[in-house]
Design a protein around this motif. Structure first.
Motif, PDB file in Angstrom:
ATOM      1  N   ASN A   1       0.837  -1.213   0.000  1.00  0.00           N
ATOM      2  CA  ASN A   1       0.000   0.000   0.000  1.00  0.00           C
ATOM      3  C   ASN A   1       0.873   1.264   0.000  1.00  0.00           C
ATOM      4  O   ASN A   1       0.414   2.350   0.333  1.00  0.00           O
ATOM      5  CB  ASN A   1      -0.985   0.007   1.166  1.00  0.00           C
TER       6      ASN A   1
ATOM      7  N   ARG B   1      -4.925   3.016  -0.905  1.00  0.00           N
ATOM      8  CA  ARG B   1      -4.942   2.590   0.493  1.00  0.00           C
ATOM      9  C   ARG B   1      -6.351   2.297   0.976  1.00  0.00           C
ATOM     10  O   ARG B   1      -6.531   1.629   1.986  1.00  0.00           O
ATOM     11  CB  ARG B   1      -4.261   3.647   1.371  1.00  0.00           C
ATOM     12  N   ARG B   2      -7.341   2.832   0.267  1.00  0.00           N
ATOM     13  CA  ARG B   2      -8.701   2.430   0.598  1.00  0.00           C
ATOM     14  C   ARG B   2      -8.934   1.001   0.103  1.00  0.00           C
ATOM     15  O   ARG B   2      -9.499   0.178   0.800  1.00  0.00           O
ATOM     16  CB  ARG B   2      -9.730   3.355  -0.062  1.00  0.00           C
TER      17      ARG B   2
ATOM     18  N   MET C   1      -5.134  -2.121   5.833  1.00  0.00           N
ATOM     19  CA  MET C   1      -4.021  -2.680   6.595  1.00  0.00           C
ATOM     20  C   MET C   1      -4.348  -2.729   8.080  1.00  0.00           C
ATOM     21  O   MET C   1      -4.960  -1.824   8.627  1.00  0.00           O
ATOM     22  CB  MET C   1      -2.777  -1.845   6.379  1.00  0.00           C
TER      23      MET C   1
ATOM     24  N   PHE D   1      -2.381  -3.448  11.829  1.00  0.00           N
ATOM     25  CA  PHE D   1      -1.020  -3.495  12.363  1.00  0.00           C
ATOM     26  C   PHE D   1      -0.898  -4.478  13.519  1.00  0.00           C
ATOM     27  O   PHE D   1      -1.879  -4.934  14.086  1.00  0.00           O
ATOM     28  CB  PHE D   1      -0.590  -2.101  12.826  1.00  0.00           C
TER      29      PHE D   1
ATOM     30  N   ALA E   1      -4.178   0.154  16.622  1.00  0.00           N
ATOM     31  CA  ALA E   1      -3.903   1.582  16.521  1.00  0.00           C
ATOM     32  C   ALA E   1      -5.180   2.390  16.376  1.00  0.00           C
ATOM     33  O   ALA E   1      -5.395   3.056  15.369  1.00  0.00           O
ATOM     34  CB  ALA E   1      -2.968   1.847  15.340  1.00  0.00           C
ATOM     35  N   PRO E   2      -6.070   2.321  17.392  1.00  0.00           N
ATOM     36  CA  PRO E   2      -7.262   3.172  17.293  1.00  0.00           C
ATOM     37  C   PRO E   2      -6.863   4.623  17.531  1.00  0.00           C
ATOM     38  O   PRO E   2      -5.890   4.879  18.235  1.00  0.00           O
ATOM     39  CB  PRO E   2      -8.146   2.663  18.436  1.00  0.00           C
ATOM     40  N   PHE E   3      -7.570   5.557  16.904  1.00  0.00           N
ATOM     41  CA  PHE E   3      -7.337   6.963  17.234  1.00  0.00           C
ATOM     42  C   PHE E   3      -7.931   7.218  18.613  1.00  0.00           C
ATOM     43  O   PHE E   3      -8.995   6.685  18.929  1.00  0.00           O
ATOM     44  CB  PHE E   3      -8.011   7.881  16.211  1.00  0.00           C
TER      45      PHE E   3
ATOM     46  N   ILE F   1     -14.149   9.524  10.795  1.00  0.00           N
ATOM     47  CA  ILE F   1     -13.043  10.299  10.212  1.00  0.00           C
ATOM     48  C   ILE F   1     -12.623   9.744   8.850  1.00  0.00           C
ATOM     49  O   ILE F   1     -12.662  10.462   7.850  1.00  0.00           O
ATOM     50  CB  ILE F   1     -11.854  10.390  11.194  1.00  0.00           C
ATOM     51  N   PRO F   2     -12.261   8.444   8.764  1.00  0.00           N
ATOM     52  CA  PRO F   2     -11.864   7.961   7.434  1.00  0.00           C
ATOM     53  C   PRO F   2     -13.018   7.949   6.432  1.00  0.00           C
ATOM     54  O   PRO F   2     -12.806   8.293   5.261  1.00  0.00           O
ATOM     55  CB  PRO F   2     -11.343   6.543   7.683  1.00  0.00           C
TER      56      PRO F   2
ATOM     57  N   GLU G   1     -13.506  11.285   4.944  1.00  0.00           N
ATOM     58  CA  GLU G   1     -12.441  11.634   4.011  1.00  0.00           C
ATOM     59  C   GLU G   1     -12.571  10.896   2.690  1.00  0.00           C
ATOM     60  O   GLU G   1     -12.034  11.322   1.687  1.00  0.00           O
ATOM     61  CB  GLU G   1     -11.070  11.351   4.638  1.00  0.00           C
ATOM     62  N   HIS G   2     -13.262   9.756   2.721  1.00  0.00           N
ATOM     63  CA  HIS G   2     -13.444   9.038   1.463  1.00  0.00           C
ATOM     64  C   HIS G   2     -14.766   9.398   0.821  1.00  0.00           C
ATOM     65  O   HIS G   2     -15.336   8.623   0.058  1.00  0.00           O
ATOM     66  CB  HIS G   2     -13.294   7.535   1.683  1.00  0.00           C
TER      67      HIS G   2
ATOM     68  N   ARG H   1     -12.690  -0.968  11.248  1.00  0.00           N
ATOM     69  CA  ARG H   1     -12.479   0.350  10.668  1.00  0.00           C
ATOM     70  C   ARG H   1     -11.941   0.213   9.254  1.00  0.00           C
ATOM     71  O   ARG H   1     -12.343   0.932   8.340  1.00  0.00           O
ATOM     72  CB  ARG H   1     -11.484   1.122  11.553  1.00  0.00           C
ATOM     73  N   THR H   2     -11.036  -0.752   9.073  1.00  0.00           N
ATOM     74  CA  THR H   2     -10.497  -0.993   7.746  1.00  0.00           C
ATOM     75  C   THR H   2     -11.586  -1.534   6.818  1.00  0.00           C
ATOM     76  O   THR H   2     -11.715  -1.107   5.677  1.00  0.00           O
ATOM     77  CB  THR H   2      -9.334  -1.999   7.837  1.00  0.00           C
TER      78      THR H   2
ATOM     79  N   LEU I   1     -14.181   0.689   4.937  1.00  0.00           N
ATOM     80  CA  LEU I   1     -13.817   1.355   3.689  1.00  0.00           C
ATOM     81  C   LEU I   1     -13.964   0.423   2.494  1.00  0.00           C
ATOM     82  O   LEU I   1     -13.623   0.781   1.372  1.00  0.00           O
ATOM     83  CB  LEU I   1     -12.383   1.873   3.770  1.00  0.00           C
TER      84      LEU I   1
END
Lengths: 276, 290, 285
Positions: C81, C114-115, C119, C121, C125-127, C137-138, C141-142, C190-191, C194
């Motif tokens: 990505n 990347r959408r 990915m 990790f 890695a939550p905000f 948020i994501p 943005e999309h 979350r991934t 998208l």
């Protein structure tokens, strides 16, 4: 032998620390003792007899206006620079070196030199005259390096932590800054704000020939106005019998700064607390 | 607008904002030089060092424009301040970092922060009303190199304490354990292991403090006496470069004002020289260490 | 230097119809594009992370990437990505494509890439915002401007990962208050929100306790029908349990490379390479 030398070192360093604290309390108590009775009216009435009598209302007003201009210019500028350094040019060592050198130089520049620059550039060249605007702008450039350093530290820490997650979700850098990094940096930003306020309120030399001495209620930012620090200086040096009001103004200023300092440590602790 | 376009737009915009701090440095140099040019052309650069004293007159031929006494005064006051502040600051930092725990440590940190934030004009006021009368008992007028140095020392002690403590904090934490394991006493550890290893950070603090003392205006104007003369003892009143600018800018004009700008430019150069020299020195020291 | 994954023959026919799905409102369903790498190498400055990678990842299967530390597994995942772009001095060479998208092309739209390629990790890695905001948020943005649509997407993805019942009453609370395993499932959800086509997972279980780890494994298995999954793992037993295909990599002269590829069952049963055999037996690596 080792224990003896340890005790000597410990004793000497303890005496130094105590001595340092002692001086601090000596200064503080002199200020409070010399200022006599400090009433609330001192803050709410205007001065009379060149500052010997009366309060400091107009001085407080001028200080606030200078502060507002200083922060209004320096805070957005330094956030922009910090974001640029931490997020948009993290890979570019040249940009970092150039800006870093400039910031170090700015930070090392004596305040009286800022005063000369402010006089030549804002007062004369741009024709602002001796004015609150000229003083505020001069201070803005003076606090810039300190604010940028603080903001950059907080912002790059947040970016470092979340850039992979953000990028992997297809967020552009702009989106990450707007939606994640800046909302997370509010504590850093308020800590920086507080530092900026402290620095701007303490400054005297840079204001002497930019915002000037005029002891009068400012009607606009184009008026000359006297800050609290300049007021203390003028009363102590140029006004016979002005010492008591100089002390009173100093007490007001120092109390304000201590309150600001405590707020800042409280905020910093929250920043650190949030991270761990 | 596509995301990458938005990003490059934002980058450009932020880049412009960032370039301002670089630009300001050039502006400062440019405007100081521009204002100094009148003095350089009418009085001439050499007279600032060859004239015996500073006594500006409208008639440039009769006036004296020597800066030497004030340069010496600036260096003398700042260096003496550093000599007073360095041991107190270093010992205090050692106490804070190695011997002090709990509430008293937090208290000391807080005091350091507050003193660091005290306006120089307030310290000057204190010096004028409390310290100078004490020194007056030694010799008149009390306003002197020593008075300035003591007040400046109070001002720069926090700088030294903070940088020294953080220099010790940056040391590898395993160092303490290893030393304890080898049975090295605390005093020996502090003096022979921790301090040499932290010397770079500690000296940076000293350099920063010296530069700050050299550039300070309000304190020296208020307690140094402002007499233009070559100091012969610590109790002589003197006038520094910064003090001279603060005192005379209010009424100076023409080539007199321009001369003040020139002295400001010299001041800026010398403070930056101290800074750069300090850095270079530290760099070579670090290289030797490796 | 490495073998080619044997793929279903009918796969390439589907490819053209797939890549039209550029709009993220449409779920790719059970047809996915394939990831192909040819002579791919990655340099960090003078350091060569991996070299000469030739693979084709089978769509709608779970492919596990195993090998000793430092053989460039994570670097490879981050190349897919183009997350390696964030590392100064990184340089990808060779060919890498996903469906019709040339990943290495300078004109490749990274945001859309990347959408499409999500990915997850190693560490969750939550905000540090509310659960709801983590999705909004994501999605915002999309280009999903309707809040109700974002909510639907969130709910669906949370249901997909089996987290909905656990969090539906606390969507406004901070995502950081969830347990490690819940956080990881949140990140997967979350991934998924998208609607990616390929999921990259970088040791998604290694920071979790055994119970949470088990849940994530089940979740990954349940994703197989709709997504292509490429996961890095250190845990050979896990790779054996859940993956269909296996990529074994190794470090040679400090550079990562692939030594064997194929069906997981076949490789575990009869590794072709001596190194692979020793690695799987735990003798080396």
């Amino acid at each position: 032998m080792s224990f003896r030398s340890e005790n000597i070192l410990k004793g000497l360093s303890f005496i130094s620390a105590l001595f340092f604290c002692g001086i601090f309390f000596l200064i503080l108590s002199t200020l409070i003792y010399q200022s006599g009775a400090l009433s609330f009216e001192f803050l709410t009435t205007v001065s009379s007899e060149a500052g010997r009598a009366g309060g400091i209302l107009e001085v407080i007003n001028s200080s606030f206006l200078i502060l507002a201009i200083c922060l209004g210019v320096s805070v957005p500028l330094s956030i922009a620079t910090a974001v640029f350094l931490a997020v948009f040019s993290e890979k570019n060592p040249l940009v970092h070196n150039v800006i870093s050198t400039a910031l170090d130089t700015l930070a090392a520049t004596p305040s009286i030199v800022f005063g000369l620059f402010g006089y030549s550039f804002f007062v004369i060249y741009l024709g602002f005259g001796f004015s609150i605007l000229a003083g505020g702008l001069t201070l803005a450039f003076m606090v810039l390096p300190f604010l940028i350093r603080i903001f950059e530290e907080g912002i790059s820490e947040n970016y470092r932590q979340f850039k992979l997650a953000g990028a992997s979700l297809g967020l552009s850098r702009t989106a990450q800054v707007r939606r994640i990094i800046l909302p997370l940096s509010t504590n850093t930003i308020s800590a920086g704000l507080v530092l900026g306020i402290g620095r701007a309120l303490s400054e005297t030399a840079a204001l002497l020939f930019t915002s000037g001495y005029l002891l009068r209620m400012p009607e606009s930012v184009m008026d000359s106005g006297r800050s609290m620090s300049v007021h203390i200086f003028d009363l102590a040096m140029n006004v016979p019998g002005g010492n008591q009001n100089a002390y009173r103004t100093a007490v007001v200023l120092v109390i304000a700064l201590i309150v600001i300092n405590l707020t800042s440590t409280f905020l910093t602790r929250r920043v650190l607390g949030a991270k761990t | 607008m596509s995301a990458s376009l938005k990003d490059s737009f934002a980058k450009t915009l932020l880049g412009f904002a960032s370039s301002l701090s670089v630009l300001v440095i050039f502006f400062i140099f440019y405007f100081l030089l521009k204002e100094s040019s009148l003095a350089l052309s009418q009085i001439g650069g050499s007279r600032f060092f060859s004239d015996s004293t500073w006594a500006p007159e409208l008639n440039l031929a009769e006036g004296q424009f020597g800066l030497l006494e004030m340069i010496v005064a600036t260096v003398a006051v700042a260096t003496l301040a550093l000599f007073i502040a360095a041991p107190i600051g270093w010992f205090t930092a050692v106490y804070i970092h190695f011997f002090c725990k709990g509430a008293f440590r937090i208290f000391l940190h807080r005091v350091t922060e507050i003193v660091a934030g005290l306006p120089s004009v307030v310290l000057g006021l204190w010096g004028l009303v409390v310290l100078v009368p004490v020194l007056l008992n030694l010799r008149a007028p009390g306003l002197s190199v020593l008075a300035g140095a003591i007040v400046l020392a109070i001002m720069i002690i926090p700088t030294i304490v903070v940088s020294t403590v953080s220099a010790y904090q940056n040391l590898n934490s395993e160092l303490t354990l290893t030393s304890k394991g080898l049975g090295i006493g605390k005093a020996r550890f502090i003096l022979e292991i921790a301090t040499p290893l932290a010397s770079r950070g500690i000296s940076t603090g000293f350099v920063l403090a010296l530069a700050r003392a050299m550039g300070e205006t309000m304190v020296v104007v208020m307690v140094c006496g402002n007499v233009v003369q070559m100091p012969e003892s610590m109790l002589d009143p003197v006038r520094t470069l910064t003090g001279n600018i603060a005192l005379e800018m209010g009424y100076a004009y023409g080539s007199h004002q321009s001369a003040l700008f020139l002295s400001g430019f010299l001041l800026l150069l010398s403070v930056l020289t101290v800074f750069i020299a300090g850095r270079l020195f530290l760099k070579t020291q670090e290289e030797q260490f490796r | 230097m490495s073998g080619q994954l044997r793929l279903r023959k009918d796969f390439s026919n589907n490819e053209s119809s797939l890549t039209k799905v550029s709009d993220c409102s449409e779920r790719p369903g059970s047809v996915c594009a394939s990831l192909k790498a040819k002579n791919l190498s990655l340099h960090y400055g003078d350091f060569k992370a991996y070299d000469n990678v030739n693979i084709e990842i089978e769509p709608c299967k779970i492919t596990a990437l195993v090998g000793p530390s430092g053989c460039g597994k994570t670097s490879f995942l981050n190349s897919v990505n183009r997350l390696v772009d964030l590392i100064p001095g990184s340089k990808l060479r060779g060919e890498l494509s996903f469906g019709n998208t040339d990943i290495l092309s300078p004109s490749c739209d990274l945001i859309e890439l990347r959408r499409k390629i999500g990915m997850v990790f190693q560490r969750p890695a939550p905000f540090p915002f509310s659960i709801k905001k983590n999705f909004h948020i994501p999605l915002k943005e999309h280009g999903i401007s309707k809040s109700s649509v974002r909510d639907e997407r969130m709910e669906q993805s949370l249901k997909d990962v089996g987290l909905w019942d656990e969090v539906k009453n606390r969507l406004k609370q901070s995502a950081c208050n969830l347990s490690g395993g819940q956080q990881q499932r949140l990140c997967i959800a979350r991934t998924l929100s998208l609607k990616p086509e390929l999921l990259l997972m970088d040791e998604p279980c290694s920071a979790l306790d055994p119970v949470s780890s088990e849940k994530i494994e089940q979740l990954i298995l349940s994703l197989r029908d709709n997504y292509t999954v490429l996961m890095v793992t250190h845990n050979l037993a896990q790779a054996k349990r859940i993956s269909d295909n296996l990529l074994v990599c190794w470090v040679k002269d400090g550079t990562g490379c692939l030594i064997e590829t194929g069906k997981t069952s076949e490789i575990f049963f009869a590794p072709a390479e001596k190194l692979t055999k020793e690695y799987l037996q735990g003798v080396r690596g």
